[in-house]
Design an enzyme around this catalytic site. Structure first.
Site, PDB file in Angstrom:
ATOM      1  N   GLY A  74       0.808  -1.210   0.000  1.00 19.69           N
ATOM      2  CA  GLY A  74       0.000   0.000   0.000  1.00 19.69           C
ATOM      3  C   GLY A  74       0.845   1.266   0.000  1.00 19.69           C
ATOM      4  CB  THR A  75       3.900   2.204   1.897  1.00 17.44           C
ATOM      5  OG1 THR A  75       3.284   1.911   3.159  1.00 17.44           O
ATOM      6  CG2 THR A  75       4.807   3.411   2.031  1.00 17.44           C
ATOM      7  CG  ASN A 154      -5.834   3.701   8.662  1.00 15.48           C
ATOM      8  OD1 ASN A 154      -6.230   4.664   8.001  1.00 15.48           O
ATOM      9  ND2 ASN A 154      -4.827   3.790   9.494  1.00 15.48           N
ATOM     10  CD  GLN A 182      -7.233  -0.951   6.961  1.00 15.25           C
ATOM     11  OE1 GLN A 182      -7.968  -1.885   7.299  1.00 15.25           O
ATOM     12  NE2 GLN A 182      -5.967  -0.898   7.335  1.00 15.25           N
ATOM     13  CB  SER A 202      -1.920  -3.326   1.096  1.00 15.66           C
ATOM     14  OG  SER A 202      -1.000  -4.026   1.881  1.00 15.66           O
ATOM     15  N   GLY A 203      -1.780  -6.526  -0.181  1.00  8.62           N
ATOM     16  CA  GLY A 203      -2.097  -7.947   0.000  1.00  8.62           C
ATOM     17  C   GLY A 203      -2.247  -8.400   1.440  1.00  8.62           C
ATOM     18  CG  HIS A 204      -0.027  -6.653   4.961  1.00  8.94           C
ATOM     19  ND1 HIS A 204      -0.219  -6.305   6.271  1.00  8.94           N
ATOM     20  CD2 HIS A 204       0.314  -5.504   4.322  1.00  8.94           C
ATOM     21  CE1 HIS A 204       0.002  -5.004   6.423  1.00  8.94           C
ATOM     22  NE2 HIS A 204       0.323  -4.495   5.254  1.00  8.94           N
ATOM     23  CB  THR A 240      13.378  -9.336 -10.377  1.00  5.84           C
ATOM     24  OG1 THR A 240      14.475  -9.046 -11.228  1.00  5.84           O
ATOM     25  CG2 THR A 240      12.932 -10.774 -10.566  1.00  5.84           C
ATOM     26  CB  CYS A 328       1.720   3.112  11.379  1.00  8.07           C
ATOM     27  SG  CYS A 328       0.944   2.039  10.202  1.00  8.07           S
TER      28      CYS A 328
HETATM   29  N1  PLP Z   1      -3.068   2.873   3.620  1.00  6.06           N
HETATM   30  C1  PLP Z   1      -3.860   2.441   4.624  1.00  6.06           C
HETATM   31  C2  PLP Z   1      -5.241   2.994   4.740  1.00  6.06           C
HETATM   32  C3  PLP Z   1      -3.397   1.477   5.524  1.00  6.06           C
HETATM   33  O1  PLP Z   1      -4.186   1.065   6.520  1.00  6.06           O
HETATM   34  C4  PLP Z   1      -2.066   0.990   5.370  1.00  6.06           C
HETATM   35  C5  PLP Z   1      -1.514   0.024   6.348  1.00  6.06           C
HETATM   36  O2  PLP Z   1      -1.910  -0.033   7.491  1.00  6.06           O
HETATM   37  C6  PLP Z   1      -1.292   1.461   4.297  1.00  6.06           C
HETATM   38  C7  PLP Z   1      -1.824   2.405   3.444  1.00  6.06           C
HETATM   39  C8  PLP Z   1       0.096   0.955   4.061  1.00  6.06           C
HETATM   40  O3  PLP Z   1       0.036  -0.323   3.456  1.00  6.06           O
HETATM   41  P1  PLP Z   1       1.305  -1.306   3.512  1.00  6.06           P
HETATM   42  O4  PLP Z   1       1.392  -1.812   4.912  1.00  6.06           O
HETATM   43  O5  PLP Z   1       0.957  -2.403   2.532  1.00  6.06           O
HETATM   44  O6  PLP Z   1       2.492  -0.526   3.062  1.00  6.06           O
END
Ligand code: PLP
Length: 391
Positions: A74-75, A154, A182, A202-204, A240, A328
């Site tokens: 996501g970042t 989030n 989210q 974001s996959g996780h 890659t 975070c």
């Molecule tokens: N954006 C939101 C709304 C999120 O909740 C998060 C992670 O908590 C992110 C971005 C960042 O995603 P990633 O952990 O895959 O970098």
């Protein structure tokens, strides 16, 4: 201590990789390890696996595979969307609009762009965390090139009116990005029939592996690359490919979006039992976020007269994993920027608890939390002079 077990209610922070996802990934760490850019058969198999994962992500967003680009999460997707559009369109304008309640992946990227000479408007939200479309329209200027507002928050789970925000943005000729990290895998997130230009996932967050993600880029959007190097991802994102990760994320999104409505209803029912139970059993609480426009698994409540951090530690001693603010920011004692933006006083924001549920949570776990949380809250309130008055 009663029936000690692990109750994981922090799915907005991360999720466990689904066993079927692990199974799908393993061959791509061993036998099918080829570099998708090479031309022999194990490499072709790797490329086909990536294409198949891309098709699964596209299907879940109701879009075409050639509009999906794999990233490291996501970042990276947020950074790419925002910096990429800002720099590529700089001659046309230097103004970006976002909201005050975005994740730091968006907020810190915008702050970086301010240092590069861009100007950024941070839209306020109402008491529920909703962005007002009228406020957006008032803020757009002929220098605005990008609007970025999250699909769902989030911390408090509020679902933003992104469809409406995107169409207002297009009326003024700017691009619209949404951070749907989210939302994807937890509610339907179709991009067809909307004017969303870019979308991060974001996959996780939906039982895929960490370090995997994607950016949807609508065909024709003018965007710079931020990673330079090889020709991977159709010359848009060098490096890659994370083959096993991409395969895993493809499988995870397929699993997460199957039976989404039924799963959502079950999760929502457990979440609502938790909310009403907490409100019934514990005095001086406030539910944060919107009462109905919220993610099915999200519950965010403030408890007056206590510190969220101490609540987390005590809950942990009872085997309950939860969060205060976003994962975070926990560890720092800054009150949540999201709760502050909803107008909540800092001392109440400090006592907030986020529980995020998913399909693997059970009714038994809900009951366990409802037995444990009142004890935790009253123990902490007993320790503070103000709190004693509340119990
Ligand atoms: N954006 C939101 C709304 C999120 O909740 C998060 C992670 O908590 C992110 C971005 C960042 O995603 P990633 O952990 O895959 O970098």
């Amino acid at each position: 201590m009663e029936d000690q077990k692990l109750v994981y209610m922090d799915h907005a922070a991360t999720t466990a990789v689904h066993p079927e996802v692990v199974k799908a990934m393993i061959p791509y760490l061993h036998n099918h390890f080829g570099n998708p850019s090479s031309i022999y058969s194990i490499a072709r198999e790797a490329k086909e696996a990536i294409d198949s994962a891309r098709a699964k992500v596209a299907l879940s967003l109701k879009t075409k595979p050639d509009e999906i680009f794999f990233t490291s999460g996501g970042t990276e997707s947020d950074n790419w969307a925002i910096k990429g559009v800002a720099f590529a369109n700089r001659r046309r304008g230097d103004h970006i609009i976002t909201s005050k309640i975005e994740h730091h992946a968006v907020l810190h990227t915008c702050q970086y762009l301010e240092k590069q000479g861009f100007s950024v408007t941070y839209l306020p939200v109402d008491q529920y965390g909703l962005v007002d479309p009228v406020e957006l329209e008032r803020s757009i200027t002929d220098r605005t090139t990008l609007v970025s507002v999250m699909y769902a928050n989030n911390e408090i789970g509020t679902i933003e009116p992104v469809k409406e925000l995107a169409s207002i943005t297009h009326e003024y000729g700017a691009y619209f990005h949404t951070d749907a990290v989210q939302a994807v895998g937890h509610m339907p997130v179709p991009v067809d029939g909307t004017e969303i230009d870019l979308l991060s996932l974001s996959g996780h967050k939906f039982n895929g592996p960490k370090g995997t993600g994607a950016l949807y880029i609508r065909k024709g959007v003018r965007i710079d690359n931020i990673l330079h190097g090889g020709a991977q991802e159709r010359n848009r994102r060098a490096g890659t490919e994370n083959l096993a990760g991409i395969v895993g994320m493809g499988k995870a999104i397929e699993l997460a979006t199957t039976g989404l409505e039924e799963k959502g209803a079950r999760i929502r029912a457990m979440r609502d039992r938790l909310i009403s139970g907490i409100q019934e059993l514990i005095p001086h609480t406030r539910l944060n976020g919107h009462p109905s426009k919220r993610l099915p698994g999200n519950l965010n409540i403030s408890f007056e007269f206590i510190e969220g951090e101490s609540m987390l530690l005590l809950l942990d001693s009872f085997g309950i994993c939860a969060s205060t603010g976003s994962a975070c920011t926990s560890g720092s004692l800054e009150p949540s920027h999201v709760l502050l933006a909803t107008g909540m006083p800092a001392e109440i924001a400090h006592g907030s608890l986020r529980l995020t549920l998913d399909v693997e949570n059970t009714d038994e776990e809900v009951k366990y939390v409802l037995r444990t949380l009142p004890k935790v809250v009253s123990r902490l309130r007993d320790m503070s002079p103000l709190g004693k008055q509340a119990t």
